[in-house]
Design an enzyme around this catalytic site. Structure first.
Site, PDB file in Angstrom:
ATOM      1  N   CYS A  33     -10.156  -1.835   4.912  1.00 22.44           N
ATOM      2  CA  CYS A  33     -11.630  -1.796   4.918  1.00 22.44           C
ATOM      3  C   CYS A  33     -12.198  -0.658   5.766  1.00 22.44           C
ATOM      4  CB  CYS A  33     -12.189  -3.137   5.386  1.00 22.44           C
ATOM      5  SG  CYS A  33     -11.404  -3.781   6.869  1.00 22.44           S
ATOM      6  N   GLY A  89     -13.938  -8.473   9.689  1.00 20.93           N
ATOM      7  CA  GLY A  89     -12.738  -7.719   9.302  1.00 20.93           C
ATOM      8  C   GLY A  89     -11.472  -8.372   9.843  1.00 20.93           C
ATOM      9  N   ARG A  99       0.812  -1.232   0.000  1.00 20.21           N
ATOM     10  CA  ARG A  99       0.000   0.000   0.000  1.00 20.21           C
ATOM     11  C   ARG A  99       0.838   1.272   0.000  1.00 20.21           C
ATOM     12  NH1 ARG A  99      -4.443  -1.819   4.327  1.00 20.21           N
ATOM     13  NH2 ARG A  99      -5.420  -3.416   3.050  1.00 20.21           N
ATOM     14  N   HIS A 138     -18.742  -2.055   8.690  1.00 18.83           N
ATOM     15  CA  HIS A 138     -17.988  -1.106   9.511  1.00 18.83           C
ATOM     16  C   HIS A 138     -18.742   0.232   9.512  1.00 18.83           C
ATOM     17  CE1 HIS A 138     -14.913  -4.026   9.696  1.00 18.83           C
ATOM     18  NE2 HIS A 138     -13.960  -3.463   8.984  1.00 18.83           N
TER      19      HIS A 138
HETATM   20  N1  LIG Z   1     -11.235 -10.220   6.370  1.00 26.12           N
HETATM   21  C1  LIG Z   1     -11.358  -8.988   5.877  1.00 26.12           C
HETATM   22  O1  LIG Z   1     -12.448  -8.362   5.933  1.00 26.12           O
HETATM   23  C2  LIG Z   1     -10.218  -8.304   5.191  1.00 26.12           C
HETATM   24  C3  LIG Z   1     -10.437  -7.036   4.681  1.00 26.12           C
HETATM   25  C4  LIG Z   1      -9.415  -6.412   3.962  1.00 26.12           C
HETATM   26  C5  LIG Z   1      -8.204  -7.036   3.803  1.00 26.12           C
HETATM   27  N2  LIG Z   1      -7.979  -8.258   4.320  1.00 26.12           N
HETATM   28  C6  LIG Z   1      -6.668  -8.864   4.089  1.00 26.12           C
HETATM   29  O2  LIG Z   1      -6.798  -9.961   3.196  1.00 26.12           O
HETATM   30  C7  LIG Z   1      -5.828 -10.956   3.512  1.00 26.12           C
HETATM   31  C8  LIG Z   1      -6.532 -12.272   3.795  1.00 26.12           C
HETATM   32  O3  LIG Z   1      -7.412 -12.108   4.882  1.00 26.12           O
HETATM   33  P1  LIG Z   1      -8.418 -13.276   5.330  1.00 26.12           P
HETATM   34  O4  LIG Z   1      -9.274 -12.695   6.399  1.00 26.12           O
HETATM   35  O5  LIG Z   1      -9.060 -13.862   4.124  1.00 26.12           O
HETATM   36  O6  LIG Z   1      -7.367 -14.353   5.952  1.00 26.12           O
HETATM   37  P2  LIG Z   1      -7.597 -15.914   6.250  1.00 26.12           P
HETATM   38  O7  LIG Z   1      -9.030 -16.251   6.307  1.00 26.12           O
HETATM   39  O8  LIG Z   1      -6.726 -16.225   7.430  1.00 26.12           O
HETATM   40  O9  LIG Z   1      -6.964 -16.652   4.941  1.00 26.12           O
HETATM   41  C9  LIG Z   1      -5.591 -16.648   4.713  1.00 26.12           C
HETATM   42  C10 LIG Z   1      -5.252 -17.268   3.361  1.00 26.12           C
HETATM   43  O10 LIG Z   1      -3.848 -17.175   3.177  1.00 26.12           O
HETATM   44  C11 LIG Z   1      -3.315 -18.479   2.909  1.00 26.12           C
HETATM   45  N3  LIG Z   1      -1.990 -18.608   3.508  1.00 26.12           N
HETATM   46  C12 LIG Z   1      -1.654 -18.527   4.827  1.00 26.12           C
HETATM   47  N4  LIG Z   1      -0.329 -18.729   4.995  1.00 26.12           N
HETATM   48  C13 LIG Z   1       0.170 -18.956   3.745  1.00 26.12           C
HETATM   49  C14 LIG Z   1       1.472 -19.252   3.252  1.00 26.12           C
HETATM   50  N5  LIG Z   1       2.530 -19.345   4.063  1.00 26.12           N
HETATM   51  N6  LIG Z   1       1.623 -19.408   1.926  1.00 26.12           N
HETATM   52  C15 LIG Z   1       0.584 -19.319   1.072  1.00 26.12           C
HETATM   53  N7  LIG Z   1      -0.685 -19.061   1.483  1.00 26.12           N
HETATM   54  C16 LIG Z   1      -0.882 -18.868   2.810  1.00 26.12           C
HETATM   55  C17 LIG Z   1      -4.286 -19.452   3.556  1.00 26.12           C
HETATM   56  O11 LIG Z   1      -4.157 -20.713   2.926  1.00 26.12           O
HETATM   57  P3  LIG Z   1      -4.337 -22.108   3.768  1.00 26.12           P
HETATM   58  O12 LIG Z   1      -5.820 -22.322   3.854  1.00 26.12           O
HETATM   59  O13 LIG Z   1      -3.690 -23.130   2.901  1.00 26.12           O
HETATM   60  O14 LIG Z   1      -3.696 -21.920   5.095  1.00 26.12           O
HETATM   61  C18 LIG Z   1      -5.615 -18.763   3.245  1.00 26.12           C
HETATM   62  O15 LIG Z   1      -6.016 -19.037   1.923  1.00 26.12           O
HETATM   63  C19 LIG Z   1      -5.037 -10.419   4.724  1.00 26.12           C
HETATM   64  O16 LIG Z   1      -3.880  -9.763   4.263  1.00 26.12           O
HETATM   65  C20 LIG Z   1      -6.008  -9.420   5.340  1.00 26.12           C
HETATM   66  O17 LIG Z   1      -5.324  -8.427   6.060  1.00 26.12           O
HETATM   67  C21 LIG Z   1      -8.966  -8.920   5.017  1.00 26.12           C
END
Ligand SMILES: NC(=O)c1ccc[n+]([C@@H]2O[C@H](COP(=O)([O-])OP(=O)(O)OC[C@H]3O[C@@H](n4cnc5c(N)ncnc54)[C@H](OP(=O)(O)O)[C@@H]3O)[C@@H](O)[C@H]2O)c1
Length: 359
Positions: A157, A187, A117, A250
């Site tokens: 977000c 989030g 970012r 939010h």
């Molecule tokens: N949740 C929200 O509302 C939100 C909003 C804006 C931005 N984000 C951002 O979006 C990103 C994902 O968030 P999330 O909430 O979806 O997270 P999450 O549910 O914890 O999912 C994480 C993902 O990353 C993969 N991963 C983890 N460690 C890895 C590694 N070493 N190598 C390759 N893949 C790996 C996981 O795969 P496995 O299943 O194989 O472990 C899974 O597909 C983060 O950077 C977060 O800050 C989230």
């Protein structure tokens, strides 16, 4: 125009799952790769997510039998995609390394991660607000030595429930802004099942969120100069971010002081007339009306209003004069739609419609 081939990096996570559902039968994109960590290499998508599916819709049929690839296998994944949506939980250095590697392999990267970012030749897009920042992409390609590949990111977000309102009012020069955000548990990638401590609770701390909420709007409100995005110097923003027991949505309570104070009617006109390129181009996930002003004194409410216009609109209400600042109002946006996967998808639709996936 031919559909672009897209991959979802982090497809098993909460944001990745949202991408999987939003991309079903998409008019511009065909999903050709789903990727996650090495732990899930070769596993059927349905098997990998069956016990952690967090979306209110079923797993789309197209995705169920797809075998997961590994995010870091850039060489392999790049052969089958024109664009990747990146939403992984990894450390910043690793994310920057693989996102740049994809761009160098001539893949367009639309990232939901925060790692890139603050790279000054990487646009941080809210497509209605700063599509002009795409002008910096040529400079980024030059730095990376790529012809087609580049990176764009989506802001945090939290900022989407007030930043577009400040952009809509830019001509009145917002000078000082105080914001408190009331943020949903999704989030943090959580549900009440995975985070039972949040039931009937409020936690006055979200790591790193206040800094992002104060600074990121200034990049969005900046301009492109000499191959870089120069951040705006105003408004000065101070923010407190609070986690509340809400699943999606939010809310932000906002106070604003302007250099040239508008009338309430002028503000409401700016909100209702605000349009961006997504509306002009009628992109598939563009809300018809980006900023909705609600007249009722008890709106917007999360339960009633968060899904307006497919969860892609900014809902505003309770605009009134303030005794210390000029005005105050309440904003609400859907954090995993507009604030995460939906916002990323709208950016990708803009890139497709503007020809960035062919050049
Ligand atoms: N949740 C929200 O509302 C939100 C909003 C804006 C931005 N984000 C951002 O979006 C990103 C994902 O968030 P999330 O909430 O979806 O997270 P999450 O549910 O914890 O999912 C994480 C993902 O990353 C993969 N991963 C983890 N460690 C890895 C590694 N070493 N190598 C390759 N893949 C790996 C996981 O795969 P496995 O299943 O194989 O472990 C899974 O597909 C983060 O950077 C977060 O800050 C989230």
């Amino acid at each position: 125009m031919k559909k672009a081939r897209v991959g979802i990096l982090g497809a098993t996570g909460m944001v990745g799952q949202r991408f999987v559902t939003l991309l079903e039968n998409h008019p511009y994109f065909e999903v050709t790769v789903l990727a996650a960590s090495k732990r899930n290499e070769g596993v059927r998508y349905e098997d990998a997510v069956s016990d952690r599916w967090k979306i209110e819709l079923p797993i789309p049929d197209y995705a169920k039998d797809m075998k997961l690839k590994v995010v870091q296998d850039v060489e392999t994944v790049s052969k089958d995609v024109d664009l990747v949506f990146s939403a992984v939980d990894m450390n910043k250095e690793e994310i920057i390394a693989f996102e740049e590697a994809y761009a160098k392999h001539e893949v367009v990267v639309v990232s939901n991660n925060s790692a890139n970012r603050w790279t000054d030749d990487v646009p941080m897009l809210i497509p209605e607000c700063n599509a002009d920042h795409l002008a910096v992409i040529e400079a980024q390609k030059k730095r990376l030595g790529s012809k087609k590949g580049f990176i764009v990111v989506k802001p945090n977000c939290s900022i989407q429930s007030y930043t577009p309102a400040l952009v809509a009012l830019k001509k009145f020069k917002p000078k000082r802004v105080v914001v408190t955000t009331y943020q949903a548990i999704s989030g943090a990638g959580k549900t009440f099942k995975s985070w039972p401590e949040m039931i009937e609770n409020v936690i006055p701390y979200i790591g790193g969120e206040e800094e992002k909420s104060e600074k990121e709007p200034l990049k969005v409100m900046g301009h492109v100069e000499n191959g870089k995005i120069v951040n705006a110097s105003e408004p000065l923003i101070t923010c407190q971010c609070v986690r509340v027991p809400v699943v999606n949505g939010h809310t932000a309570a906002v106070f604003v002081e302007f250099e040239e104070k508008p009338t309430i009617e002028e503000i409401r006109k700016c909100f209702s007339e605000y349009r961006g390129l997504p509306q002009e181009l009628a992109l598939p996930h563009a809300p018809k009306q980006f900023i909705h002003y609600m007249e009722e004194e008890d709106r917007p409410q999360v339960k009633l209003d968060v899904n307006e216009d497919g969860g892609m609109a900014l809902m505003i209400g309770r605009l009134r004069e303030d005794s210390m600042f000029d005005y105050k109002f309440i904003g609400l946006s859907h954090n995993t739609l507009r604030g995460a996967a939906g916002g990323g998808l709208l950016s990708a639709e803009l890139l497709y419609a503007k020809g960035y996936l062919n050049s």
